[in-house]
Write a protein that holds these residues in place. Structure first.
Motif, PDB file in Angstrom:
ATOM      1  N   ALA A   1      24.013  14.372  13.807  1.00 50.87           N
ATOM      2  CA  ALA A   1      23.122  13.886  14.866  1.00 50.87           C
ATOM      3  C   ALA A   1      23.242  12.372  14.947  1.00 50.87           C
ATOM      4  O   ALA A   1      23.606  11.710  13.976  1.00 50.87           O
ATOM      5  CB  ALA A   1      21.681  14.290  14.592  1.00 50.87           C
ATOM      6  N   PHE A   2      22.931  11.844  16.128  1.00 49.74           N
ATOM      7  CA  PHE A   2      22.835  10.401  16.323  1.00 49.74           C
ATOM      8  C   PHE A   2      21.419  10.098  16.786  1.00 49.74           C
ATOM      9  O   PHE A   2      20.838  10.856  17.563  1.00 49.74           O
ATOM     10  CB  PHE A   2      23.869   9.910  17.340  1.00 49.74           C
ATOM     11  CG  PHE A   2      25.265   9.956  16.822  1.00 49.74           C
ATOM     12  CD1 PHE A   2      25.789   8.896  16.094  1.00 49.74           C
ATOM     13  CD2 PHE A   2      26.059  11.078  17.029  1.00 49.74           C
ATOM     14  CE1 PHE A   2      27.082   8.945  15.591  1.00 49.74           C
ATOM     15  CE2 PHE A   2      27.351  11.140  16.534  1.00 49.74           C
ATOM     16  CZ  PHE A   2      27.863  10.069  15.811  1.00 49.74           C
ATOM     17  N   ALA A   3      20.882   8.990  16.288  1.00 48.78           N
ATOM     18  CA  ALA A   3      19.505   8.626  16.622  1.00 48.78           C
ATOM     19  C   ALA A   3      19.449   7.184  17.086  1.00 48.78           C
ATOM     20  O   ALA A   3      20.167   6.327  16.580  1.00 48.78           O
ATOM     21  CB  ALA A   3      18.589   8.823  15.414  1.00 48.78           C
ATOM     22  N   GLY A   4      18.580   6.934  18.046  1.00 51.73           N
ATOM     23  CA  GLY A   4      18.255   5.582  18.472  1.00 51.73           C
ATOM     24  C   GLY A   4      16.807   5.313  18.149  1.00 51.73           C
ATOM     25  O   GLY A   4      15.955   6.191  18.319  1.00 51.73           O
ATOM     26  N   LEU A   5      16.520   4.108  17.667  1.00 51.62           N
ATOM     27  CA  LEU A   5      15.153   3.735  17.335  1.00 51.62           C
ATOM     28  C   LEU A   5      14.764   2.486  18.107  1.00 51.62           C
ATOM     29  O   LEU A   5      15.603   1.619  18.355  1.00 51.62           O
ATOM     30  CB  LEU A   5      15.006   3.497  15.831  1.00 51.62           C
ATOM     31  CG  LEU A   5      15.198   4.765  14.994  1.00 51.62           C
ATOM     32  CD1 LEU A   5      16.553   4.760  14.332  1.00 51.62           C
ATOM     33  CD2 LEU A   5      14.116   4.916  13.969  1.00 51.62           C
ATOM     34  N   SER A   6      13.504   2.392  18.472  1.00 53.10           N
ATOM     35  CA  SER A   6      13.020   1.326  19.346  1.00 53.10           C
ATOM     36  C   SER A   6      12.615   0.072  18.582  1.00 53.10           C
ATOM     37  O   SER A   6      11.606  -0.562  18.895  1.00 53.10           O
ATOM     38  CB  SER A   6      11.831   1.829  20.170  1.00 53.10           C
ATOM     39  OG  SER A   6      10.746   2.142  19.311  1.00 53.10           O
ATOM     40  N   SER A   7      13.398  -0.284  17.580  1.00 57.63           N
ATOM     41  CA  SER A   7      13.127  -1.479  16.784  1.00 57.63           C
ATOM     42  C   SER A   7      14.425  -1.934  16.154  1.00 57.63           C
ATOM     43  O   SER A   7      15.278  -1.108  15.823  1.00 57.63           O
ATOM     44  CB  SER A   7      12.107  -1.168  15.683  1.00 57.63           C
ATOM     45  OG  SER A   7      12.003  -2.248  14.781  1.00 57.63           O
ATOM     46  N   GLN A   8      14.558  -3.237  15.960  1.00 58.86           N
ATOM     47  CA  GLN A   8      15.744  -3.734  15.265  1.00 58.86           C
ATOM     48  C   GLN A   8      15.687  -3.391  13.782  1.00 58.86           C
ATOM     49  O   GLN A   8      16.699  -3.414  13.090  1.00 58.86           O
ATOM     50  CB  GLN A   8      15.896  -5.237  15.449  1.00 58.86           C
ATOM     51  CG  GLN A   8      14.808  -6.047  14.765  1.00 58.86           C
ATOM     52  CD  GLN A   8      14.924  -7.519  15.053  1.00 58.86           C
ATOM     53  OE1 GLN A   8      15.495  -7.920  16.058  1.00 58.86           O
ATOM     54  NE2 GLN A   8      14.398  -8.343  14.161  1.00 58.86           N
ATOM     55  N   ASN A   9      14.496  -3.055  13.279  1.00 58.84           N
ATOM     56  CA  ASN A   9      14.315  -2.623  11.900  1.00 58.84           C
ATOM     57  C   ASN A   9      13.045  -1.778  11.848  1.00 58.84           C
ATOM     58  O   ASN A   9      11.968  -2.267  11.517  1.00 58.84           O
ATOM     59  CB  ASN A   9      14.222  -3.816  10.952  1.00 58.84           C
ATOM     60  CG  ASN A   9      14.230  -3.387   9.495  1.00 58.84           C
ATOM     61  OD1 ASN A   9      14.230  -2.203   9.188  1.00 58.84           O
ATOM     62  ND2 ASN A   9      14.220  -4.356   8.603  1.00 58.84           N
ATOM     63  N   ALA A  10      13.193  -0.502  12.178  1.00 53.16           N
ATOM     64  CA  ALA A  10      12.040   0.396  12.286  1.00 53.16           C
ATOM     65  C   ALA A  10      11.403   0.713  10.946  1.00 53.16           C
ATOM     66  O   ALA A  10      10.262   1.140  10.882  1.00 53.16           O
ATOM     67  CB  ALA A  10      12.460   1.697  12.975  1.00 53.16           C
ATOM     68  N   GLY A  11      12.140   0.494   9.854  1.00 52.69           N
ATOM     69  CA  GLY A  11      11.636   0.841   8.533  1.00 52.69           C
ATOM     70  C   GLY A  11      11.694   2.344   8.319  1.00 52.69           C
ATOM     71  O   GLY A  11      11.636   3.113   9.272  1.00 52.69           O
ATOM     72  N   THR A  12      11.851   2.748   7.077  1.00 56.72           N
ATOM     73  CA  THR A  12      11.847   4.170   6.725  1.00 56.72           C
ATOM     74  C   THR A  12      11.010   4.353   5.474  1.00 56.72           C
ATOM     75  O   THR A  12      11.240   3.686   4.466  1.00 56.72           O
ATOM     76  CB  THR A  12      13.276   4.696   6.469  1.00 56.72           C
ATOM     77  OG1 THR A  12      14.070   4.492   7.632  1.00 56.72           O
ATOM     78  CG2 THR A  12      13.262   6.180   6.119  1.00 56.72           C
ATOM     79  N   ILE A  13      10.034   5.239   5.562  1.00 54.32           N
ATOM     80  CA  ILE A  13       9.217   5.594   4.399  1.00 54.32           C
ATOM     81  C   ILE A  13       9.381   7.091   4.191  1.00 54.32           C
ATOM     82  O   ILE A  13       8.851   7.899   4.957  1.00 54.32           O
ATOM     83  CB  ILE A  13       7.731   5.246   4.625  1.00 54.32           C
ATOM     84  CG1 ILE A  13       7.561   3.762   4.906  1.00 54.32           C
ATOM     85  CG2 ILE A  13       6.900   5.684   3.412  1.00 54.32           C
ATOM     86  CD1 ILE A  13       6.168   3.372   5.366  1.00 54.32           C
ATOM     87  N   THR A  14      10.172   7.465   3.168  1.00 57.64           N
ATOM     88  CA  THR A  14      10.332   8.879   2.831  1.00 57.64           C
ATOM     89  C   THR A  14       9.112   9.288   2.010  1.00 57.64           C
ATOM     90  O   THR A  14       8.826   8.693   0.967  1.00 57.64           O
ATOM     91  CB  THR A  14      11.638   9.104   2.052  1.00 57.64           C
ATOM     92  OG1 THR A  14      12.719   8.571   2.826  1.00 57.64           O
ATOM     93  CG2 THR A  14      11.884  10.588   1.805  1.00 57.64           C
ATOM     94  N   ILE A  15       8.391  10.276   2.489  1.00 57.77           N
ATOM     95  CA  ILE A  15       7.070  10.601   1.956  1.00 57.77           C
ATOM     96  C   ILE A  15       7.102  10.928   0.459  1.00 57.77           C
ATOM     97  O   ILE A  15       6.385  10.317  -0.337  1.00 57.77           O
ATOM     98  CB  ILE A  15       6.423  11.751   2.751  1.00 57.77           C
ATOM     99  CG1 ILE A  15       6.395  11.443   4.251  1.00 57.77           C
ATOM    100  CG2 ILE A  15       5.022  12.058   2.216  1.00 57.77           C
ATOM    101  CD1 ILE A  15       5.772  10.125   4.637  1.00 57.77           C
ATOM    102  N   ALA A  16       7.945  11.881   0.046  1.00 54.08           N
ATOM    103  CA  ALA A  16       7.975  12.275  -1.366  1.00 54.08           C
ATOM    104  C   ALA A  16       8.389  11.101  -2.251  1.00 54.08           C
ATOM    105  O   ALA A  16       7.786  10.876  -3.306  1.00 54.08           O
ATOM    106  CB  ALA A  16       8.924  13.458  -1.562  1.00 54.08           C
ATOM    107  N   ASN A  17       9.407  10.353  -1.822  1.00 55.01           N
ATOM    108  CA  ASN A  17       9.868   9.210  -2.612  1.00 55.01           C
ATOM    109  C   ASN A  17       8.746   8.190  -2.802  1.00 55.01           C
ATOM    110  O   ASN A  17       8.565   7.642  -3.888  1.00 55.01           O
ATOM    111  CB  ASN A  17      11.045   8.518  -1.931  1.00 55.01           C
ATOM    112  CG  ASN A  17      12.238   9.414  -1.763  1.00 55.01           C
ATOM    113  OD1 ASN A  17      12.090  10.605  -1.537  1.00 55.01           O
ATOM    114  ND2 ASN A  17      13.426   8.864  -1.853  1.00 55.01           N
ATOM    115  N   SER A  18       8.016   7.914  -1.726  1.00 53.91           N
ATOM    116  CA  SER A  18       6.955   6.905  -1.784  1.00 53.91           C
ATOM    117  C   SER A  18       5.785   7.349  -2.652  1.00 53.91           C
ATOM    118  O   SER A  18       5.248   6.560  -3.428  1.00 53.91           O
ATOM    119  CB  SER A  18       6.444   6.601  -0.375  1.00 53.91           C
ATOM    120  OG  SER A  18       7.471   6.063   0.411  1.00 53.91           O
TER     121      SER A  18
END
Length: 203
Positions: free
Chosen positions: A149-166
């Protein structure tokens, strides 16, 4: 006198409305000339031999400085058979995803105020789905063949918080008593979860 007050109130209301409906501010610069701004190889499959069975190649401002102030990010997501991009959230951007190969089961959970409703779809090649900013979402490959899949995000750095990891892999660890109460499970379950390795599939 009442007429003047009415007109003054109407003028203030009109001004407030025009300010409230204004668009996003313009970028701080017209464009960013970055001579070395090139990422090659987005067509190359990434290694999905890991605990979650996926690999996210995210091209944000950290990798392409020319994205500075442009408000966009691009990502390629490779999925092994039965691999997933685990539940995560982007605190600073919405996401649109298109399936380039295979099939994905995708979904997001609405907020507490909306009773945590789950919205899901099965996507095939060429199908598109949107994940609203800040909502916990996931993608899962339900088939025996790889998916892309390819994804576009509406931010130059949207951040990612993986729930289990966090929650279970924080450093230092969250007090297990807090998590046992929050998840309403025995503390031994939390201890076990906190001791395991939490893989980050974002590159």
């Amino acid at each position: 006198m009442k007429g003047v007050q009415f007109l003054l109130s109407l003028a203030v209301l009109a001004l407030a409305t025009s300010i409230a409906s204004a668009s996003d501010p313009s970028p701080l610069q017209d464009f960013c000339v970055a001579v070395d701004d090139l990422f090659s190889g987005l067509n190359v499959p990434r290694d999905t031999n890991n605990p979650v069975g996926s690999n996210v190649t995210q091209l944000n401002v950290d990798k392409i400085p020319g994205l500075n102030t442009l408000g966009i990010t691009l990502a390629r997501i490779d999925y092994a058979p039965f691999g997933q991009n685990p539940p995560h959230t982007h605190p600073r951007g919405s996401e649109i995803v298109v399936v380039a190969k295979g099939t994905l089961y995708v979904g997001f959970v609405s907020s507490n105020q909306d009773e945590n409703r789950l919205f899901t779809k099965v996507l095939n090649e060429g199908d598109v789905f949107v994940f609203p900013m800040g909502m916990i979402h996931f993608q899962f490959n339900p088939r025996h063949i790889p998916a892309i899949a390819f994804a576009g995000l509406s931010s130059q750095n949207a951040g990612t918080i993986t729930i289990a990891n966090s929650v279970f892999g924080s450093d230092p660890s969250i007090n297990p008593d807090v998590l046992a109460k929050a998840f309403q499970v025995d503390k031994n379950v939390i201890d076990k979860l906190q001791k395991q390795f939490w893989y980050d599939n974002n590159n």
